[in-house]
Design an enzyme around this catalytic site. Structure first.
Site, PDB file in Angstrom:
ATOM      1  N   GLY A  52     -30.317  16.270  32.372  1.00  0.00           N
ATOM      2  CA  GLY A  52     -29.355  17.220  32.350  1.00  0.00           C
ATOM      3  C   GLY A  52     -29.037  17.665  30.941  1.00  0.00           C
ATOM      4  O   GLY A  52     -29.440  17.387  30.078  1.00  0.00           O
ATOM      5  N   GLY A  53     -28.012  18.494  30.968  1.00  0.00           N
ATOM      6  CA  GLY A  53     -27.401  19.142  29.791  1.00  0.00           C
ATOM      7  C   GLY A  53     -27.166  18.226  28.669  1.00  0.00           C
ATOM      8  O   GLY A  53     -26.990  18.457  27.698  1.00  0.00           O
ATOM      9  N   MET A  54     -26.614  16.917  29.229  1.00  0.00           N
ATOM     10  CA  MET A  54     -25.960  16.010  28.051  1.00  0.00           C
ATOM     11  C   MET A  54     -26.710  14.961  27.986  1.00  0.00           C
ATOM     12  O   MET A  54     -26.727  14.344  26.924  1.00  0.00           O
ATOM     13  CB  MET A  54     -24.596  15.611  28.747  1.00  0.00           C
ATOM     14  N   VAL A  57     -31.202  10.362  32.494  1.00  0.00           N
ATOM     15  CA  VAL A  57     -30.921   9.495  33.544  1.00  0.00           C
ATOM     16  C   VAL A  57     -32.380   8.587  33.557  1.00  0.00           C
ATOM     17  O   VAL A  57     -33.272   9.023  33.914  1.00  0.00           O
ATOM     18  CB  VAL A  57     -30.450   9.872  34.530  1.00  0.00           C
ATOM     19  N   LYS A  72     -27.244   6.629  32.025  1.00  0.00           N
ATOM     20  CA  LYS A  72     -27.331   7.872  31.423  1.00  0.00           C
ATOM     21  C   LYS A  72     -27.174   7.999  29.931  1.00  0.00           C
ATOM     22  O   LYS A  72     -26.359   7.207  29.280  1.00  0.00           O
ATOM     23  CB  LYS A  72     -26.147   8.886  32.006  1.00  0.00           C
ATOM     24  N   ASP A 172     -17.388  21.602  37.000  1.00  0.00           N
ATOM     25  CA  ASP A 172     -18.933  21.917  37.008  1.00  0.00           C
ATOM     26  C   ASP A 172     -19.453  21.263  38.327  1.00  0.00           C
ATOM     27  O   ASP A 172     -20.523  20.822  38.315  1.00  0.00           O
ATOM     28  CB  ASP A 172     -19.682  21.244  35.767  1.00  0.00           C
TER      29      ASP A 172
END
Length: 398
Positions: A52-54, A57, A72, A172
Site C-alpha cells: 500500500g501507500g505506507m 504486507v 506490515k 481513508d
C-alpha cells in the site's frame, strides 16, 4: 456489473499499491521485497501478500506463539529525510499511530494488532492474518446481490462505529481497507490515517491543481508535508477542503464505497483529482445505471450519506447502519400481498353469502303435510275408537 471497474472515471480500481504524490517517489511495487525466511524480530517472513501507500504486507510466522500473522513493514522511502523537493516524510510516526489507534480497538470487525517493533532500522506492525480477499477482491469474484453487499458493508460499518466510539476517525475507508475472511468475518484495517475525532488537518492544504500523477490515478494517497489526507475518490468534501475530520467523514467514504459496490461505478465522475473534487463539492452524483435491481429505499439511504453538508448526513454510523438494517417497505410487500389476498377472499365470500336468497325453512312444508295426515277428523275418530264400550282404558285414554 458490481464487481467490475467503473467506466469513464479514469480511476485505476486496483489500489493494492498506490503511490504517494511526492516528487521522485518510487512505486510500492518497486520496493525491495523481503525474501522468504527473513527474520523481523521474532517473526519469520513467509511470503509477500500485498502493498500500500505506507508499506508492504507479508505473511509471517510467529514462532513464540505458533501462529501465522500479517506483517506490515514500512516502505524505506517513508522514513524521515528530504525528498526530491526538500520535503520530509514521517512514515514511522504514521505507522506507530496506526498501531496505537488499532490497539485501542477490540471489536470483531476491526483487525487486531499483536505487536509493533523494528528490525534493521525499519518499523513494522504484526496483525492477525486473515485468509481472504479485500472487499474489492470479493466484489470481483462474482455477481453479488444487493442483499449480500449490504450485509458485508453493515459488518464493516460496525468496525467504523467502534472506532468512532473510541474517539478515532479512519479518514481513508475504501474497499481496499476491508478484509473478508474465508470464515465470513469482515474486518476494517489500515488505520494509518486515523486521527482523534474533530482533529484539524492543519498540515493539509486544499487539493492541488492537476499534476500528471493526478490524471493517471485517483486512488493515490495524497501526502503533503508529511500529512496523509486520504484517497481522493473516497474523500468527503471536508477533506478536499482541508477542514476538520470527524466521524461524518468516514460515513461519506463508506457511502461512496457502498454506491460503487451496488452500481459498479463510483458516484462522482472525474478524470483528475481536481475535477473529481469539484463534483464532490458540488454534490453532482452520477445517475445509477439503468435496469439496476437496487431498491429505491436503499438508494435514498446511500444518497443521504453522500450529502455535501455533513449535517444532512446521518448523525452517526450507528444511525446509518440502523437504516440499512431496518425492515424496508419492499421486503414487506409479499406479506402485504398475502394479507390483502386473504382479506379479499373473505370479503368475496361474505358478499356471496349475503347475496344468496334466504333458505326456505325445511319444516314449513312438513307442517302442511302433517295437517293433511293428522287433522281434526283423524283425532275425533281416534277418540271415538278409544271410547267404545267394553275397553278397559275407555275412561282414561281420551
Amino acid at each position: 456489473e458490481p464487481q467490475g471497474p467503473p467506466s469513464g472515471d479514469g480511476v485505476d480500481m486496483e489500489a493494492t499499491a498506490p503511490s504517494h504524490v511526492e516528487g521522485g517517489a518510487q512505486d510500492a511495487d518497486q520496493e525491495e521485497v523481503l525474501q522468504s525466511g527473513t527474520k523481523a524480530g521474532r517473526y519469520t517472513v513467509l511470503d509477500r501478500v500485498g502493498s500500500g501507500g505506507m508499506g508492504v504486507v507479508y505473511a509471517a510466522f510467529d514462532a513464540e506463539l505458533d501462529r501465522k500473522v500479517a506483517l506490515k513493514v514500512l516502505h524505506a522511502r517513508a522514513y524521515p529525510g528530504p525528498s526530491a523537493e526538500g520535503r520530509s516524510l514521517d512514515g514511522p510516526k504514521r505507522l506507530m499511530r496506526e498501531a496505537q489507534a488499532m490497539a485501542k480497538l477490540s471489536h470483531p470487525n476491526v483487525i487486531t494488532v499483536h505487536d509493533v517493533g523494528t528490525f534493521e532500522g525499519r518499523v513494522f506492525i504484526a496483525m492477525e492474518f486473515i485468509d481472504g480477499p479485500t472487499l474489492r477482491g470479493w466484489l470481483k469474484q462474482g455477481l453479488r446481490e444487493w442483499t449480500e453487499i449490504v450485509e458485508v458493508f453493515v459488518k464493516a460499518g460496525r468496525g467504523l462505529a467502534a472506532a468512532h466510539a473510541a474517539g478515532l476517525v479512519h479518514r481513508d475507508f475504501k474497499p481496499d481497507n476491508v478484509l473478508i475472511g474465508r470464515d465470513g468475518r469482515v474486518l476494517v484495517m489500515d488505520f494509518g490515517l486515523a486521527r482523534q475525532a474533530a482533529d484539524k488537518i492543519a498540515e493539509a492544504q486544499p487539493t492541488p491543481r492537476d499534476q500528471p500523477s493526478d490524471l493517471a490515478r485517483q486512488d493515490v494517497v495524497i501526502t503533503r508535508t508529511g500529512a496523509v489526507v486520504g484517497t481522493p475518490a473516497y474523500m468527503a468534501p471536508e477533506q478536499h477542503e482541508g477542514a476538520a475530520a470527524d466521524p461524518l467523514v468516514d460515513q461519506f467514504g463508506f457511502c461512496v464505497a457502498l454506491y460503487e459496490a451496488l452500481y459498479g461505478q463510483r458516484p462522482f465522475d472525474g478524470n483528475s483529482v481536481a475535477t473529481l473534487a469539484m463534483n464532490v463539492l458540488e454534490g453532482r452524483v452520477r445517475s445509477p445505471p439503468k435496469n439496476t435491481r437496487v431498491p429505491s429505499w436503499l438508494h435514498a439511504v446511500v444518497m443521504r450519506g453522500l450529502s455535501v453538508d455533513p449535517l444532512d448526513r446521518y448523525p452517526s454510523m450507528d444511525a446509518l447502519l440502523a437504516e440499512l438494517q431496518r425492515d424496508p417497505p419492499e421486503s414487506r410487500r409479499p406479506w402485504i400481498g398475502v394479507a390483502v389476498g386473504a382479506g379479499l377472499l373473505v370479503l368475496a365470500a361474505g358478499i356471496y353469502v349475503a347475496s344468496r336468497p334466504a333458505d326456505e325453512d325445511p319444516c314449513e312444508h312438513e307442517d302442511a303435510r302433517l295437517d293433511e295426515s293428522w287433522g281434526i277428523s283423524q283425532r275425533e275418530g281416534l277418540r271415538e275408537a278409544f271410547s267404545a264400550p267394553g275397553l278397559p282404558s275407555a275412561d282414561t285414554s281420551g
